[in-house]
Design an enzyme around this catalytic site. Structure first.
Site, PDB file in Angstrom:
ATOM      1  CE  LYS A  79      -4.514   0.983   0.555  1.00 14.46           C
ATOM      2  NZ  LYS A  79      -5.699   0.279   0.084  1.00 14.46           N
ATOM      3  N   GLY A 179     -19.994   7.004   5.769  1.00 13.63           N
ATOM      4  CA  GLY A 179     -19.247   7.401   4.578  1.00 13.63           C
ATOM      5  C   GLY A 179     -20.122   7.261   3.353  1.00 13.63           C
ATOM      6  N   GLY A 181     -18.820   7.842   0.030  1.00 10.00           N
ATOM      7  CA  GLY A 181     -17.865   8.021  -1.066  1.00 10.00           C
ATOM      8  C   GLY A 181     -18.131   7.050  -2.195  1.00 10.00           C
ATOM      9  CB  ALA A 184     -20.784   4.632   0.563  1.00 17.19           C
TER      10      ALA A 184
END
Ligand code: NAD
Length: 352
Positions: A79, A179, A181, A184
């Protein structure tokens, strides 16, 4: 560009980059490449300290190892994060510098979009490195991973309500979503179409309003989301939100959402189990995006049908983890780690 290796036990390599010209301050964490080259998104977030960023990138990177192991993507875990505000600090120079940083790892780590970054940002990263995925479809890539993540979350949530509520019908099921975003929004569509009732929140109130305008439901203040009467609590924002403070407030039967690293610690999974709340392990239920991206890296190149086939399997994957947890009388997150560790061990044996 100054790149420094950071000490990190249990990680293959963690690098910090400072580039005064572009203003880039970033980290790449490669957790484990036993099962293949590391792949995981690039997050841009206004971390309050370097330590906060290091903790986040390492937790996320380890999660990617587990996620890819369980989903059998043939990839390892990694990541990256940029320390900065995605609303005010983005520039082409910043993402080009990030591309050069990624390129120094020569394919040991491949990046993609995550919280705070977009497909367009990845196109700029691509100017400096070929080790980037999730580019636009017209570039032969797999595009935005969010719709695939959302589909997987929806199917995994279905497996959970079957177990916890004894029905696969979402009608009347209240889902409290933290959330609003990318993940979602697509998830809200699936849920609304299936008849669920949405209760949503976002720290950017317009985003919550947009979801409700489109799919119905109610908006609550960010702090109130934990206190909602609901069947499913659905974390779709940041991590570590299932903790000592929030667990006593939850009134749900299921926790199932798209966010990474939902539990502050492994022991918080035990507490959910103790409270009779079924938890869908995040790295199992939210693997749709990485599955989609992994199809892009297959020999024949990207194929949406194949990606969807594999994402559909998340329903079975969640069911199996829940069954294993039942059989072993352990929390579902521990069962998921068990399965991931088994696959990593098999991989290590093959390599030795
Ligand atoms: P996003 O940035 O589009 O959405 C996150 C949303 O959460 C934003 O609207 C933000 O304002 C809101 N938010 C942040 N803190 C909040 C809080 N305390 N309360 C309420 N809202 C808050 O990111 P996304 O791509 O939708 O990802 C959401 C989560 O899912 C992240 O944890 C991400 O790592 C994870 N995830 C995403 C994908 C993917 O395909 N995009 C894949 C796997 C996992």
């Amino acid at each position: 560009m100054k790149i420094t290796e950071m000490p990190a036990d249990g990680y293959e390599v963690v690098l910090q980059c400072e580039d005064s010209e572009s203003g880039l301050r970033a980290l790449i964490s490669v957790h484990d490449t036993t099962l293949g080259p590391a792949l995981g998104g690039l997050r841009m977030w206004p971390y309050l300290s370097d330590q906060e960023a290091i903790t986040d990138v390492n937790r996320l990177s380890q999660g990617m190892t587990y996620k890819s192991a369980v989903a059998e993507t043939g990839l390892g875990g990694g990541k990256s994060v940029i320390i900065g505000n995605p609303k005010t600090d983005k520039s082409p120079a910043l993402f080009r510098a990030m591309g050069r940083f990624v390129d120094t790892l020569k394919g040991k780590y491949t990046t993609a979009e995550d919280v705070g970054t977009t497909v367009e940002d990845m196109v700029i990263v691509r100017e400096e490195t070929k080790h980037v995925t999730g580019l636009p479809r017209k570039m032969g890539s797999s595009g935005d991973p969010s719709p695939f993540t959302s589909l997987g979350v929806f199917l995994g949530m279905k497996a959970c309500i079957e177990k916890a509520l004894g029905t696969s019908d979402f009608k009347g099921v209240r889902v409290a979503m933290q959330g609003c975003g990318n993940v979602a929004r697509y998830l809200a569509r699936h849920l609304a179409e299936a008849g669920a009732t949405l209760i949503v929140t976002d720290i950017v109130s317009e985003k919550a309003k947009m979801v409700v305008d489109q799919f119905g439901g109610t908006v609550v203040a960010p702090e109130e989301i934990y206190d909602q009467d609901c069947e499913v609590f659905c974390p779709c924002a940041l991590g570590a939100i299932i903790n000592d403070d929030t667990i006593p407030r939850l009134k749900c039967k299921v926790v199932a959402g798209g966010a990474n690293n939902q539990l502050l610690t492994v022991a918080h999974g035990d507490r959910l189990r103790g409270d009779g709340i079924l938890y869908a392990p995040d790295f199992v239920i939210n693997a749709g995006g990485i599955i989609n991206v992994s199809v892009e890296l297959e020999e024949k190149g990207y194929n949406e049908e194949r990606a969807l086939q594999k994402v559909n399997n998340i329903y079975n994957a969640v069911r199996q983890i829940v069954e294993t947890a039942d059989e072993e009388s352990i929390a579902t997150n521990r069962a998921a780690i068990l399965v991931a560790d088994r696959k990593l061990e098999e991989g290590r044996k093959r390599l030795s």
